[in-house]
Scaffold this active site. Structure first.
Site, PDB file in Angstrom:
ATOM      1  N   LYS A 132       0.889  -1.178   0.000  1.00 21.84           N
ATOM      2  CA  LYS A 132       0.000   0.000   0.000  1.00 21.84           C
ATOM      3  C   LYS A 132       0.920   1.218   0.000  1.00 21.84           C
ATOM      4  CE  LYS A 132      -1.888   3.071   1.889  1.00 21.84           C
ATOM      5  NZ  LYS A 132      -1.677   4.472   1.491  1.00 21.84           N
ATOM      6  N   GLU A 159       9.353   1.485  10.965  1.00 20.99           N
ATOM      7  CA  GLU A 159      10.334   2.577  10.965  1.00 20.99           C
ATOM      8  C   GLU A 159       9.593   3.914  11.006  1.00 20.99           C
ATOM      9  OE1 GLU A 159      13.556   2.438   7.950  1.00 20.99           O
ATOM     10  OE2 GLU A 159      13.351   4.602   8.082  1.00 20.99           O
ATOM     11  N   CYS A 162      14.135  10.062   6.736  1.00 22.38           N
ATOM     12  CA  CYS A 162      14.047   9.621   8.140  1.00 22.38           C
ATOM     13  C   CYS A 162      15.375   9.848   8.845  1.00 22.38           C
ATOM     14  CB  CYS A 162      13.704   8.142   8.206  1.00 22.38           C
ATOM     15  SG  CYS A 162      12.413   7.665   7.092  1.00 22.38           S
ATOM     16  N   GLU A 181      10.272  15.659  14.812  1.00 28.04           N
ATOM     17  CA  GLU A 181      10.706  15.524  13.428  1.00 28.04           C
ATOM     18  C   GLU A 181       9.900  16.489  12.564  1.00 28.04           C
ATOM     19  OE1 GLU A 181       9.729  11.849  11.277  1.00 28.04           O
ATOM     20  OE2 GLU A 181      11.773  11.896  10.514  1.00 28.04           O
TER      21      GLU A 181
HETATM   22  P1  ADP Z   1       3.085  11.209   6.756  1.00 32.00           P
HETATM   23  O1  ADP Z   1       2.451  11.741   8.018  1.00 32.00           O
HETATM   24  O2  ADP Z   1       4.501  11.484   6.659  1.00 32.00           O
HETATM   25  O3  ADP Z   1       2.316  11.502   5.506  1.00 32.00           O
HETATM   26  P2  ADP Z   1       1.982   8.634   7.339  1.00 32.00           P
HETATM   27  O4  ADP Z   1       2.536   7.904   8.496  1.00 32.00           O
HETATM   28  O5  ADP Z   1       0.639   9.262   7.492  1.00 32.00           O
HETATM   29  O6  ADP Z   1       3.086   9.641   6.880  1.00 32.00           O
HETATM   30  O7  ADP Z   1       1.930   7.691   6.073  1.00 32.00           O
HETATM   31  C1  ADP Z   1       2.828   6.654   5.792  1.00 32.00           C
HETATM   32  C2  ADP Z   1       2.056   5.513   5.158  1.00 32.00           C
HETATM   33  O8  ADP Z   1       1.134   4.992   6.125  1.00 32.00           O
HETATM   34  C3  ADP Z   1       1.190   5.915   3.970  1.00 32.00           C
HETATM   35  O9  ADP Z   1       1.168   4.840   3.025  1.00 32.00           O
HETATM   36  C4  ADP Z   1      -0.173   6.109   4.580  1.00 32.00           C
HETATM   37  O10 ADP Z   1      -1.220   5.956   3.663  1.00 32.00           O
HETATM   38  C5  ADP Z   1      -0.183   4.997   5.621  1.00 32.00           C
HETATM   39  N1  ADP Z   1      -1.083   5.195   6.744  1.00 32.00           N
HETATM   40  C6  ADP Z   1      -1.421   6.352   7.367  1.00 32.00           C
HETATM   41  N2  ADP Z   1      -2.286   6.106   8.375  1.00 32.00           N
HETATM   42  C7  ADP Z   1      -2.494   4.773   8.402  1.00 32.00           C
HETATM   43  C8  ADP Z   1      -3.293   3.898   9.212  1.00 32.00           C
HETATM   44  N3  ADP Z   1      -4.052   4.354  10.196  1.00 32.00           N
HETATM   45  N4  ADP Z   1      -3.252   2.575   8.951  1.00 32.00           N
HETATM   46  C9  ADP Z   1      -2.490   2.094   7.963  1.00 32.00           C
HETATM   47  N5  ADP Z   1      -1.748   2.856   7.161  1.00 32.00           N
HETATM   48  C10 ADP Z   1      -1.732   4.182   7.367  1.00 32.00           C
END
Ligand code: ADP
Length: 483
Positions: A177, A253, A287, A387
């Protein structure tokens, strides 16, 4: 008007539009323009992808191949990525905003991951355990089954490849995903896997939002393991979701606030130039970005001056024009970073450079920000603790080696760190005391795919790279035979 490309998921060797008719825009952060749409995946699409991956695993279509055959198919995939190198780099640069040469470097890392891990495929053997007479006991190193990968937008190709390549080498099948901001290059990778002859269902990609497709993947009972890279908030939600099925999250990570410690005997110019280079690289959206700069008192002003001089001449521009620094990935990210900068000012840090949205010809429609340097920072300030994920550094001074270690370790994060000194004994001493998983000495910055990388503390756990990846994406079974 140019027709916008409308892409679907990649499931079971085919591009499919998915169960829902809803789509998500993909925006070029350098121009603010929509460049494509992707399917807004939901539970039913994740079910379909897990179903395809399960079939490809349990039918033996992939784990049943001789290891050297898996290896050859992975090499063919790497070759096709090489053939499409320029297209992939362009696609990545457009969806993420990164300068073209950095996008090209990421395609190279993707190829290297497949090459390197293809070499492991036929070298993952078990062990024989001497137990007692008339017993033959051995340990099998087996694949896990279907492994889910939730990837972020900062290195979409690299992080896809570093997780998927070791998975495939040991015989797992995968569902990826990608981040909603940067799904295009992942779909293209999966398409190339099929073209390379990797059987349908082995590599699947479901696009969509984190809270929808991501959550559906993390909570799916058909997964045998999960790998996640992203923010702490999303990481916590993923852990909770995976816990419902006791799905092991083998790799989590969650970013960092990595310190760079510069001792007064170091090559001051090289150190300062290297830090400034890190600010520009991927616009600080890494990161392992060295965002806390700790400088020994005697050289503080020289280091600050050199960093400011280099950063004052940075050329910002559109990714495909290969500038020194591109835009941030999205408007949301731009606002987040500007929010941190405001907070730093409110808390009394001295803004020595930048701090604004960048403007001017070619920049006005994109999500550009000036390289930003704070000095006079104190522990406890948000810009020191959290961060930011943008081209912003906080520079502070220290007196002794002990003090440097104390400041460096005073963080909830623990991903990477860098040390600058000509004193070999000192660098080994300090490296051993830093509460991180990865230390560089006198530059280098990056990390090899052949070596482990991951987090400690709230930077997460698990290790990607090298033999540790193979261990993480496989499991052991003990067999006791009475002779
Ligand atoms: P950022 O805040 O840097 O955009 P995220 O942690 O939100 O990073 O996103 C990293 C990945 O995790 C993306 O593929 C996002 O779609 C996914 N993601 C965000 N929230 C969830 C969740 N609750 N469950 C599963 N995947 C998630």
């Amino acid at each position: 008007m140019k027709k916008i490309q409308k892409l679907g998921h990649w499931i079971d060797g085919l591009e499919i539009s998915g169960k829902s008719t809803e789509i998500l825009p993909v925006v070029d952060p350098g121009s603010g323009q929509m460049i494509a749409t992707v399917a807004r995946g939901e539970q039913a699409d994740v079910d379909l992808a897990i179903g395809a991956a399960t079939k490809a695993f349990s039918s033996g279509k992939w784990p049943g191949l001789a290891p050297h055959q898996r290896s050859r198919l992975m090499l063919e995939w790497a070759r096709l990525i090489g053939r499409e190198r320029a297209n992939l780099a362009t696609l990545l640069s457009k969806e993420n905003g990164k300068p073209l040469s950095q996008a090209d470097g990421e395609v190279e890392t993707t190829i290297r991951n497949l090459e390197y891990f293809s070499g492991w495929a036929d070298k993952v053997h078990g062990r024989v355990v001497p137990l007692q007479e008339n017993v033959f006991d051995y340990i099998r190193q087996e694949p896990l089954g279907v492994v889910g990968h939730i990837t972020p937008w900062n290195y979409p190709l690299d992080i896809f490849a570093r997780g998927v390549a070791p998975c495939l080498a040991v015989g797992n099948t995968v569902v990826v995903k990608p981040a909603e901001e940067t799904p295009l290059s992942s779909i293209e990778l999966a398409r190339l896997a099929s073209e390379a002859g990797i059987p349908a269902g082995v590599v699947n990609v479901v696009t969509g939002l984190g809270a929808e497709a991501g959550a559906a993947l993390a909570s799916h009972s058909g997964l045998q393991a999960l790998s996640f890279c992203g923010s702490i908030e999303a990481g916590k939600q993923v852990l909770v979701a995976a816990a419902q099925n006791i799905t092991p999250v083998v790799s989590l990570e969650l970013g960092g606030k990595s310190p760079c410690i510069i001792f007064d005997d170091s090559d001051v110019t090289r150190a300062a130039e290297s830090i400034a280079g890190g600010v520009c690289f991927n616009a600080g959206q890494s990161c392992g970005f060295l965002s806390r700069i700790l400088v020994q008192k005697e050289i503080f002003s020289t280091i600050v001056e050199t960093i400011l001089n280099v950063l004052a001449n940075v050329h910002l521009g559109y990714g495909l024009d290969d500038p020194d620094m591109g835009p941030l990935v999205s408007e949301t990210q731009l606002e987040r970073v500007l929010g941190y900068i405001q907070q730093g000012r409110r808390e009394g840090a001295v803004l020595s450079l930048g701090g604004n949205r960048a403007s001017g010809k070619m920049l006005d429609n994109g999500f550009f920000i000036e390289p930003t340097v704070f000095t006079n920072v104190e522990p406890g300030m948000q810009i020191v603790e959290e961060e930011i994920f943008g081209p912003v550094i906080a520079i502070m001074s220290f007196g002794s080696e002990e003090e440097a270690i104390e400041i460096a370790n005073a963080s909830k994060y623990g991903l990477s760190a860098e040390i600058w000194s000509r004193d070999l004994s000192l660098t080994h001493r300090v490296a051993a005391k830093l509460d991180v998983s990865h230390v560089t000495v006198n530059g280098g910055g990056g990390f090899g795919i052949e070596a482990p990388f991951g987090g400690v503390k709230q930077s997460g756990f698990g290790r990607e790279g090298g033999w540790e990846s193979i261990l993480q994406y496989s499991r052991v079974k003990n067999v006791w035979i009475n002779l």
